[in-house]
Scaffold this motif. Structure first.
Motif, short mmCIF file in Angstrom:
data_model
loop_
_atom_site.label_atom_id
_atom_site.label_comp_id
_atom_site.label_asym_id
_atom_site.label_seq_id
_atom_site.Cartn_x
_atom_site.Cartn_y
_atom_site.Cartn_z
N SER A 157 -14.09 2.61 -5.33
CA SER A 157 -13.26 2.20 -4.20
C SER A 157 -11.79 2.23 -4.61
O SER A 157 -11.44 1.91 -5.74
CB SER A 157 -13.66 0.80 -3.73
N THR A 158 -10.92 2.61 -3.68
CA THR A 158 -9.54 2.96 -4.05
C THR A 158 -8.47 2.11 -3.37
O THR A 158 -7.31 2.50 -3.32
CB THR A 158 -9.29 4.44 -3.70
N GLY A 159 -8.84 0.93 -2.86
CA GLY A 159 -7.84 0.06 -2.25
C GLY A 159 -6.81 -0.42 -3.26
O GLY A 159 -7.06 -0.44 -4.46
N MET A 160 -5.67 -0.80 -2.80
CA MET A 160 -4.53 -1.32 -3.57
C MET A 160 -4.23 -0.49 -4.82
O MET A 160 -3.85 -1.02 -5.86
CB MET A 160 -4.73 -2.80 -3.92
N SER A 161 -4.41 0.83 -4.70
CA SER A 161 -4.22 1.72 -5.85
C SER A 161 -3.30 2.88 -5.48
O SER A 161 -3.30 3.35 -4.34
CB SER A 161 -5.56 2.28 -6.32
N ILE A 180 -16.26 8.69 -3.98
CA ILE A 180 -14.96 8.02 -3.87
C ILE A 180 -14.80 7.49 -2.45
O ILE A 180 -14.99 8.23 -1.48
CB ILE A 180 -13.81 8.98 -4.21
N ALA A 181 -14.46 6.20 -2.35
CA ALA A 181 -14.29 5.56 -1.04
C ALA A 181 -12.82 5.27 -0.79
O ALA A 181 -12.18 4.55 -1.58
CB ALA A 181 -15.09 4.27 -0.97
N HIS A 182 -12.28 5.82 0.30
CA HIS A 182 -10.95 5.41 0.71
C HIS A 182 -11.01 3.97 1.22
O HIS A 182 -11.95 3.58 1.91
CB HIS A 182 -10.42 6.33 1.82
N ALA A 183 -10.01 3.16 0.89
CA ALA A 183 -9.98 1.77 1.33
C ALA A 183 -8.55 1.26 1.32
O ALA A 183 -7.69 1.77 0.59
CB ALA A 183 -10.85 0.89 0.42
N THR A 184 -8.30 0.24 2.11
CA THR A 184 -7.07 -0.54 2.05
C THR A 184 -7.48 -1.99 1.86
O THR A 184 -8.23 -2.54 2.67
CB THR A 184 -6.24 -0.39 3.34
N SER A 185 -7.01 -2.61 0.80
CA SER A 185 -7.49 -3.95 0.42
C SER A 185 -6.68 -5.05 1.09
O SER A 185 -6.00 -5.84 0.45
CB SER A 185 -7.46 -4.11 -1.10
N ALA A 186 -6.77 -5.10 2.42
CA ALA A 186 -6.22 -6.21 3.19
C ALA A 186 -7.36 -6.77 4.03
O ALA A 186 -8.15 -6.01 4.58
CB ALA A 186 -5.08 -5.72 4.09
#
Length: 311
Positions: A157-161, A180-186
């Protein structure tokens, strides 16, 4: 373990381009330390038609900074120190043995995000179909390698990166059996911060890896848009009630919404087609009735559009 470019086998399922969307119901720690709640969430994932449920596994003493251990906080179980609270909501080997039994009984895959190497050792006892590296672990290359060294597929997972951090993580573990997972860590994430166009960006950058989406928005539509943009797997947090205690509950999908989400994702993947223009058989009556063409030409046009030749 079978794999090919852009397709990876997880359990009995192929995940990647050309395969049905792999839907993961993230239970995480939304069970609040209760096996009863965990089983109800597993039941909900089965009802919705999810392919897998996912938990989180931590060793509290390794994952909580020591200076936070003895900070007291109010919880639904009374006032306790933070390290006590982390133990209170953490499943151990006994609970996961029951989860393993129950998921097998219900016929659904299960696995976990491991936050430390000791947790990988615990999960290995249950022969999981894959591992997930949480966004917070993307820069912990030693932990990534520990999960990858098991020989099982790894979802990253690729949040906050940053893109540079993603590239470094992929280089650390290699692209074989990597998703690979696109993510936004909010939590929850505002629509304008979802940046779903990163999905085709990642697909172009890593054509050997299935690319998916881990969403933390409150609605359902962006997850469908992710599939339309090429996501081959989708992960969403689930809950029995978004008002329950816990940091992830408000960014989770309740079971009624999960049922709707899975139905929507299946409709979307069926509706995408292959991008080749054709005239379908059930269009011919309308073509004969409405189009400015002789009726006898309808069959010829349909045959030619479908790659055949009419005599």
């Amino acid at each position: 373990m079978w794999s090919s470019p852009a397709v990876v086998k997880i359990g009995n399922r192929l995940v990647g381009d050309g395969e049905p969307v792999f839907v993961i119901a993230e239970i995480g720690i939304n069970h609040n330390g209760s096996l009863e709640i965990a089983k109800k969430l597993i039941d909900g994932a089965c009802l919705a038609g999810c392919d897998a449920v996912k938990f989180q596994k931590r060793t509290p003493e390794k994952c909580v900074p020591r200076d936070q251990w003895h900070i007291e906080r109010d919880t639904p179980w009374g006032r306790m120190t933070y390290i006590e609270y982390r133990h209170r909501v953490e499943f151990g080997e006994r609970e996961y043995a029951e989860i393993d039994r129950y998921c097998k009984e219900r016929g659904i895959l299960w696995f976990a995000s491991c936050w430390d190497e000791e947790s990988v050792e615990v999960m290995e006892r249950f022969d999981p179909p894959c591992y997930k590296a949480a966004s917070a672990a993307l820069t912990d290359h030693a932990l990534l390698r520990a999960m990858k060294a098991t020989g099982r597929p790894l979802i990253l997972s690729t949040g906050m990166s940053t893109m540079e951090e993603i590239e470094a993580a992929v280089a650390a573990v290699g692209q074989g059996r990597l998703l690979i997972a696109h993510a936004t860590s909010a939590y929850p994430c505002a629509p304008e911060q979802l940046n779903l166009r990163m999905i085709p960006t990642l697909k172009a950058r890593y054509p050997r890896c299935p690319i998916g989406y881990s969403g933390h928005e409150t609605g359902l539509a962006p997850s469908g848009a992710a599939v339309a943009l090429g996501a081959t797997f989708v992960e969403r947090h689930i809950t029995l009630d978004r008002a329950m205690w816990g940091t992830d509950q408000s960014a989770s999908v309740e079971i009624v919404g999960l049922v709707k989400l899975c139905a929507n994702l299946r409709d979307i993947e069926r509706s995408l087609g292959d991008g080749i223009k054709r005239v379908y058989e059930n269009e011919l009556a309308q073509r004969k009735k409405l189009a400015r063409v002789r009726p006898s030409e309808g069959a010829k046009v349909a045959a030619e559009a479908n790659g055949a030749h009419a005599d």
